[in-house]
Scaffold this active site. Structure first.
Site, PDB file in Angstrom:
ATOM      1  N   GLU A  38       1.130  -1.101   0.367  1.00  9.96           N
ATOM      2  CA  GLU A  38      -0.171  -0.285  -0.340  1.00  9.96           C
ATOM      3  C   GLU A  38       0.243   1.009   0.147  1.00  9.96           C
ATOM      4  O   GLU A  38       0.572   1.981  -0.496  1.00  9.96           O
ATOM      5  CB  GLU A  38      -1.333  -0.090   1.120  1.00  9.96           C
TER       6      GLU A  38
ATOM      7  N   SER B 268       8.960  -8.970   5.556  1.00 11.48           N
ATOM      8  CA  SER B 268       9.211  -8.812   6.909  1.00 11.48           C
ATOM      9  C   SER B 268       8.238 -10.284   7.502  1.00 11.48           C
ATOM     10  O   SER B 268       8.103 -10.885   7.708  1.00 11.48           O
ATOM     11  CB  SER B 268       8.707  -7.080   8.290  1.00 11.48           C
TER      12      SER B 268
ATOM     13  N   CYS C 129      16.820  -6.185   1.149  1.00  8.89           N
ATOM     14  CA  CYS C 129      16.868  -7.325   2.409  1.00  8.89           C
ATOM     15  C   CYS C 129      17.883  -8.249   1.362  1.00  8.89           C
ATOM     16  O   CYS C 129      18.529  -8.540   2.721  1.00  8.89           O
ATOM     17  CB  CYS C 129      15.654  -7.928   1.688  1.00  8.89           C
TER      18      CYS C 129
ATOM     19  N   GLU D 206      16.993  -6.394  12.415  1.00 11.14           N
ATOM     20  CA  GLU D 206      16.673  -5.378  11.237  1.00 11.14           C
ATOM     21  C   GLU D 206      16.304  -4.185  11.456  1.00 11.14           C
ATOM     22  O   GLU D 206      15.192  -3.654  11.900  1.00 11.14           O
ATOM     23  CB  GLU D 206      15.943  -6.584  10.046  1.00 11.14           C
TER      24      GLU D 206
END
Ligand code: NAD
Length: 499
Positions: free
Chosen positions: A192, A242, A297, A390
């Site tokens: 989104e 994630s 990533c 992360e």
């Protein structure tokens, strides 16, 4: 009637608003049933670029029904014909490379060369799908006199994909080529935060001749994703995002008996040995840590300096200080991301790390938008949040280790397992690491060890839930099921153990 997406005119970073992003269902732009939308921000300007449909169960039901209705016709189209659509799509992506790159740059914030890279890598993934017409022939063998066994790869039916914000064009193209070439129909839930890359893809697929309903989108957030995974007509889902969501979604889909492949987050380790080539190592570590503002990533987020690598650290810091915000590195995706990244830096500093380069107080280009400057945290300990979680921003944490095995043990202790690299000029050192890293994608003197096609993309441990890689031949296997046929056609009356 074709319904092209309006063309995106911007060819500079000046702010340009864009069209509403509706759902793409059965070849038509369709607002959410509720009429609700979410704003989409341009992160460089912090301004609303447009609005995206906020879908709920009714929209999911419509998109899945469209995909189900299109399935018989698409499944019965020979693979060699299905692939022709993808050939035409490749041509259209190349034709519109500039427009797509600017659009990605505006919705995601990447600088233009990075946005071009997003589209170009997507095209490379598409090329793999094109090659399936020459590779997906299945296998056969005469297993006994007059008896033949064969395997063919059959589509699963209606499939779904859910994608993150960081590569608006490439990540959908990790899924679509294999899934569509295999004869499935598809519903994509774009991020989104960056829905426009997928909007353009939908339009280009139609222009390429894809029958309406074979590819659909439902935009929105969690309810759209949950509606898709729970829908009884959705047979398989791939997710990229994630780890928290990957883990939840994998469990939810698997409990319903669906085929799931969910790629999660990462904490990638770059080990730097004292014999590493200083210049190559410094430039490569910087490019890996700050490319796409660290929102990859596969970004190097943790460097482990083994022994005395101070000269290399100094060089990394010197190059980092020269990076120009807005030209070499773009903004991060949102104000929430700025706040999260600041929290990690503040906390690491409070816990004793040294802020070697500080990106917290930087002048935002143009005075607005979501900016964090490139940051280096030195003497981070692996148990600090900046050492094991992360951050997903332009922050390089440096941990110091006395020995190679101590560094490997730190890498092995990470719960993630996307990427790990060793920088060295010694082949034995490289091999020692490669045999021990707990990561699915490893490198030697490479900062972003993304395998190029046809090698598949996928991590280990908490970076991937499910089996196999998402791209390459594993991707084709994921979106298909093997049919085994045993047949007897023989004029001879010879008896065999099967007869
Ligand atoms: P995210 O997990 O927040 O969102 C990914 C998608 O999931 C979006 O489409 C979002 O709408 C949806 N989503 C969010 N919360 C959800 C929920 N509770 N239930 C169901 N769906 C939900 O990820 P992001 O912020 O868009 O992307 C960044 C993350 O993606 C990073 O962790 C990064 O490492 C990861 N990533 C991983 C890979 C990989 O190959 N392993 C590739 C790219 C990005």
């Amino acid at each position: 009637m074709p319904s092209p997406a309006p063309s995106f005119q911007a060819r500079s970073h000046d702010f340009a608003p864009y069209a509403p992003c509706h759902n793409w269902i059965a070849g038509q732009w369709t607002p959410a049933a509720s009429g609700e939308t979410l704003p989409v921000h341009n992160p460089r300007h912090g301004e609303v670029l447009g609005h995206v449909a906020l879908s709920g169960p009714d929209d999911v039901a419509r998109a899945v029904a469209a995909a189900k209705a299109a399935l018989p016709g698409w499944k019965d189209t020979p693979l060699k014909e299905r692939v022709q659509v993808l050939f035409r799509l490749k041509h259209l992506l190349e034709r519109d490379l500039d427009e797509l790159s600017w659009l990605v740059s505006h919705e995601n914030g990447k600088v233009l060369p990075e946005a071009r890279g997003d589209v170009l890598k997507g095209i490379e993934c598409l090329e793999y799908g094109l090659s399936l017409e020459n590779m997906a022939q299945g296998e056969q063998l005469d297993v006994s006199r007059g008896i033949n066994c064969s395997t063919s790869h059959e589509p699963l039916g209606v499939c779904a994909g859910v994608v993150p914000f960081n590569f608006p064009v490439m990540v959908p193209l990790w899924m679509l080529p294999q899934a569509l070439a295999a004869g499935n129909t598809f519903v994509l839930k774009p991020s989104e935060l960056v829905p426009y890359g997928a909007m353009k893809l939908a339009s280009l697929l139609q222009e390429a001749g894809l029958p309406d309903g074979v590819f659909n989108t439902v935009n929105g957030a969690q309810p759209a994703v949950e509606g898709l995974v729970d829908h009884p007509d959705v047979k398989a889902m791939a997710f990229v995002g994630s780890t928290r969501v990957a883990r939840l979604l994998y469990a939810r889909g698997a409990a319903l008996g669906k085929r799931m492949l969910c790629l999660g987050g990462a904490k990638n380790h770059l080990l730097v040995a004292p014999d590493a080539d200083p210049e190559l190592t410094a430039t490569t570590v910087v490019a890996s840590a700050y490319g796409c503002a660290g929102q990859r990533c596969m970004a190097a987020s943790l460097m482990i300096g083994v022994g005395d690598v101070q000269a290399i650290v100094d060089q990394i810091a010197a190059i980092t200080r020269k990076l120009r915000l807005g030209e070499d590195m773009g903004p991060v995706i949102s104000q929430a991301a700025v706040d999260r990244i600041h929290r990690y830096i503040d906390q690491a500093e409070q816990m004793g790390a040294k802020v070697l380069v500080d990106g917290r107080r930087v002048a935002a280009p143009g005075g607005r938008g979501h900016w964090v400057g490139p940051t280096i945290l030195d003497h981070v300990r692996p148990d600090m949040p900046a050492g094991c979680e992360e951050i997903f921003g332009p922050v390089l944490s440096i941990v110091r280790a006395r020995t190679l095995d101590e560094a490997i043990a730190i890498e092995n202790a990470s719960s993630y397992g996307n990427a790990a690299s060793i920088f060295t000029t010694n082949g034995a050192v490289a091999r020692h690491c490669l045999e021990r890293f707990e990561a699915g994608m490893c490198g030697v003197n490479v900062g972003v060890p993304v395998p190029r096609e046809p090698f598949g993309f996928g991590g280990w441990n908490d970076s991937l839930f499910g089996h196999g890689d998402l791209t390459g031949y594993d991707g084709f296997r994921f979106w298909t099921r093997p049919r085994k046929v045993t047949s007897r056609w023989s004029l001879s009356k010879d008896a065999t153990w099967m007869s």
